[in-house]
Scaffold this motif. Structure first.
Motif, PDB file in Angstrom:
ATOM      1  N   UNK A  60       4.694   0.074  -0.867  1.00 10.62           N
ATOM      2  CA  UNK A  60       4.246  -0.960  -1.806  1.00 10.62           C
ATOM      3  C   UNK A  60       5.439  -1.547  -2.553  1.00 10.62           C
ATOM      4  N   UNK A  61       6.294  -0.689  -3.095  1.00 14.74           N
ATOM      5  CA  UNK A  61       7.437  -1.165  -3.867  1.00 14.74           C
ATOM      6  C   UNK A  61       8.421  -1.939  -2.996  1.00 14.74           C
ATOM      7  N   UNK A  62       8.659  -1.468  -1.788  1.00 18.18           N
ATOM      8  CA  UNK A  62       9.549  -2.178  -0.859  1.00 18.18           C
ATOM      9  C   UNK A  62       8.967  -3.556  -0.530  1.00 18.18           C
ATOM     10  N   UNK A  63       7.677  -3.611  -0.284  1.00 15.53           N
ATOM     11  CA  UNK A  63       7.025  -4.886   0.031  1.00 15.53           C
ATOM     12  C   UNK A  63       7.078  -5.838  -1.155  1.00 15.53           C
ATOM     13  N   UNK A  64       6.883  -5.313  -2.359  1.00 13.42           N
ATOM     14  CA  UNK A  64       6.974  -6.157  -3.553  1.00 13.42           C
ATOM     15  C   UNK A  64       8.381  -6.731  -3.714  1.00 13.42           C
TER      16      UNK A  64
ATOM     17  N   UNK B  91      -4.489   3.073   1.499  1.00 13.02           N
ATOM     18  CA  UNK B  91      -3.739   3.950   2.387  1.00 13.02           C
ATOM     19  C   UNK B  91      -2.245   3.701   2.449  1.00 13.02           C
ATOM     20  N   UNK B  92      -1.737   2.737   1.698  1.00 13.04           N
ATOM     21  CA  UNK B  92      -0.306   2.481   1.681  1.00 13.04           C
ATOM     22  C   UNK B  92       0.378   3.464   0.741  1.00 13.04           C
TER      23      UNK B  92
ATOM     24  N   UNK C 110      -1.284  -2.192  -7.321  1.00 19.40           N
ATOM     25  CA  UNK C 110      -0.729  -0.929  -6.802  1.00 19.40           C
ATOM     26  C   UNK C 110      -1.855   0.061  -6.512  1.00 19.40           C
ATOM     27  N   UNK C 111      -2.788   0.198  -7.442  1.00 16.91           N
ATOM     28  CA  UNK C 111      -3.907   1.129  -7.238  1.00 16.91           C
ATOM     29  C   UNK C 111      -4.722   0.758  -6.009  1.00 16.91           C
ATOM     30  N   UNK C 112      -5.024  -0.522  -5.826  1.00 15.38           N
ATOM     31  CA  UNK C 112      -5.790  -0.965  -4.653  1.00 15.38           C
ATOM     32  C   UNK C 112      -5.030  -0.694  -3.357  1.00 15.38           C
TER      33      UNK C 112
END
Length: 81
Positions: free
Chosen positions: A43-47, A37-38, A30-32
């Motif tokens: 990020x959560x939707x993609x996960x 820039x995301x 998540x940090x990376x």
């Protein structure tokens, strides 16, 4: 290094132990992603979508394995499909 389960097989809190073992790596990803820039929402939707895709792939793999086992059994019994 990822921590292993406390013991083999099922035991109370095994899923919690798994979550705790996964947390540092998850947070690093998540940090990376945030640094790249995301947004956290992206990020959560993609996960969630990756998890859904993995679940679907696992189901399809199991279905295929079942179909192959059935065909092998039929062939051993001398019956062709």
């Amino acid at each position: 290094m990822i921590r292993q389960p406390r013991r083999q097989g099922e035991y109370p809190d095994r899923e919690i132990d798994c979550q705790e073992a996964m947390e540092p790596g998850f947070q690093a990803i998540v940090d990376c992603m945030l640094e790249a820039g995301w947004t956290r929402g992206e990020i959560m939707c993609s996960l969630r979508r990756l998890i859904a895709a993995d679940n679907m792939a696992q189901k399809e793999s199991a279905k295929l394995a079942t179909e192959l086992a059935f065909m092998r059994a039929m062939m051993r019994a001398g019956r062709h499909l």
